[in-house]
Write an enzyme that holds these catalytic residues in place. Structure first.
Site, PDB file in Angstrom:
ATOM      1  CB  CYS A 132     -27.133  20.958  18.485  1.00  0.00           C
ATOM      2  SG  CYS A 132     -26.789  18.930  18.603  1.00  0.00           S
ATOM      3  CD  GLN A 184     -25.443  11.343  16.131  1.00  0.00           C
ATOM      4  OE1 GLN A 184     -25.293  10.451  16.807  1.00  0.00           O
ATOM      5  NE2 GLN A 184     -25.398  12.557  17.062  1.00  0.00           N
ATOM      6  CB  ALA A 205     -13.547  13.950  13.183  1.00  0.00           C
ATOM      7  CG  HIS A 206     -17.090  16.766  17.508  1.00  0.00           C
ATOM      8  ND1 HIS A 206     -18.139  16.817  18.207  1.00  0.00           N
ATOM      9  CD2 HIS A 206     -17.779  17.020  16.348  1.00  0.00           C
ATOM     10  CE1 HIS A 206     -19.268  17.741  17.708  1.00  0.00           C
ATOM     11  NE2 HIS A 206     -19.644  17.463  16.457  1.00  0.00           N
ATOM     12  CB  THR A 227     -23.478  23.278  12.494  1.00  0.00           C
ATOM     13  OG1 THR A 227     -23.005  22.753  13.713  1.00  0.00           O
ATOM     14  CG2 THR A 227     -23.623  24.788  12.369  1.00  0.00           C
TER      15      THR A 227
END
Ligand SMILES: *Cc1c(COP(=O)(O)O)cnc(C)c1O
Length: 409
Positions: free
Chosen positions: A337, A190, A211-212, A83
């Site tokens: 989101c 993604q 990273a997540h 984001t």
């Protein structure tokens, strides 16, 4: 349900890998020392703690740059996530080039981090063209070519969609942008670690990632900013100590940065095998659902999609009711989101799906630790539940919508 089928399975089963992924234990282990004995502020230039931290950060930067085909670690700007990287790319470029280029181009199916940044820029007086996609979710590169004008500064098109997994034609878009002297940003949250990404081959000037989504720690992301040909200016969002070449002030999170690089390297180390494995499970799930049920359709493109993504509309069923009944499986009807809003998915609407079909749609996100046994079990449960809900629905509720497309097409 046959209780024997449950033997050996661990519940709940996680099928929401587009929302986030668990940190790989190998990544957590690599991070561990950097919280304690190897802690340090990479900007501390007067002692060993700072030097060591700086060396670790620079090494991570090089690894992340190499992972996306970037020439130089200095082109990686660390952020708190995708984001922030999207905000920095869009607002940072728009504001830096505003005097002669105040027009941006993006797609209806972008992540809210891009679309809402564009909406904020419109309030500042920028012009934004938001292009439509076809029924598969793909943009026509010629539409981008036609939308570019003399005052266009930036085109932002995501690499892989977080709801339908569709892979946009980045290389063709990159070529058009290069020809017309327009900067090209892609949200690749993604895509990185799931499919090969090379900023040189794709002609990408700015790329957001985090990273997540790739088995790394939450709270760390990066914006790749091309350093040469062209050298890019960005107006920072945060002002302060001037870290990250002034693009992003604030002390760097050493353990998160080390974990980010480790996570990306683990993904790349097994990219081909792992995407083949996950895709096989995804195809198995789709095959089982089709064998067991009628009146369902796949949303998005049949094969230009992320290996772990499947998005399915079950006619006559509310996805939220399905999710609520399927307690042992972590699933989502769309993007986490924007889950604060009860509206049907913007992405599915952009494909031309009616609201009823959008609300009948489930997103499956398969990942690293999903097994064949889990997928067989989920398919069986889903088939039973959909039949049950359809049975109930026939007792007076609205019937299944007859066509996936709405009247507007
Ligand atoms: C998850 C995601 C984001 C937001 O990332 P955060 O790290 O949560 O800020 C942005 N874009 C895409 C495509 C995503 O999948």
């Amino acid at each position: 349900m046959d209780p024997k089928l449950r033997v050996g399975l661990k519940f709940p089963i996680y099928l929401d890998h587009h929302a986030t992924t668990p940190t790989d234990p190998r990544v957590a282990a690599a991070m561990e020392p950097y919280f304690t004995e190897r802690f340090g502020n990479a900007a501390s230039a007067s002692h060993i703690f700072g030097w060591r931290a700086e060396a670790a950060v620079e090494e991570a930067r090089e690894r992340l740059a190499a992972a996306i085909g970037a020439a130089d670690g200095r082109e990686i700007v660390f952020t708190s996530g995708t984001t922030e990287a999207d905000n920095l790319a869009l607002k940072g470029i728009a504001r830096a080039y505003r005097s002669h280029r105040d027009h941006l181009i993006t797609l209806k199916t972008e992540h809210p981090a891009v679309l809402e940044s564009c909406a904020a820029l419109e309030k500042e007086g920028f012009r934004v063209t938001v292009l439509a996609v076809d029924r598969f979710g793909l943009v026509d590169p010629d539409d981008i070519r036609r939308a570019i004008g003399a005052r266009t500064g930036l085109v932002s098109v995501m690499a892989a969609n977080s709801e339908i997994g569709v892979l946009q034609p980045l290389e063709a878009i990159g070529r058009i942008c290069r020809d017309r002297g327009v900067l090209f940003h892609t949200d690749a949250a993604q895509a990185v670690g799931k499919i090969p990404i090379d900023v040189e081959a794709l002609g990408v000037d700015l790329l957001s990632m985090c990273a997540h989504k790739l088995y790394g720690p939450p709270g760390i992301g990066a914006l790749y900013v091309r350093n040469r040909r062209p050298q890019i200016r960005i107006e920072p969002l945060f002002h302060g100590g001037g870290q990250e070449r002034g693009f992003r002030s604030g002390s760097l999170s050493l353990p998160l940065i080390v974990g980010f690089a480790e996570a990306v390297d683990l993904c790349l180390g097994s990219l081909e095998e792992e995407s083949a494995r996950v895709q096989e499970l995804r195809d198995l799930l789709w095959a089982r659902l089709r064998e067991g049920l009628e009146d369902l359709q796949q949303n998005g493109h049949p094969d230009r999609r992320l290996p772990g993504n499947l998005n399915v509309a079950f006619a006559g069923v509310e996805a939220d009711a399905l999710i609520a009944s399927l307690r042992d499986v972590a699933l989502s009807s769309g993007s986490a989101c924007s889950s604060a809003s009860p509206e049907p998915s913007r992405v599915l609407r952009a494909l031309g799906l009616s609201d009823a079909w959008s609300r009948a749609s489930l997103r499956f996100g398969l990942g690293r630790w999903n097994t064949r046994e889990e997928i067989e079990w989920v398919a069986e449960r889903l088939i039973a539940l959909v039949r049950e809900l359809r049975e109930k629905g026939r007792g007076g509720g609205p019937g299944p919508p007859s066509s996936p497309s709405n009247s507007k097409g």
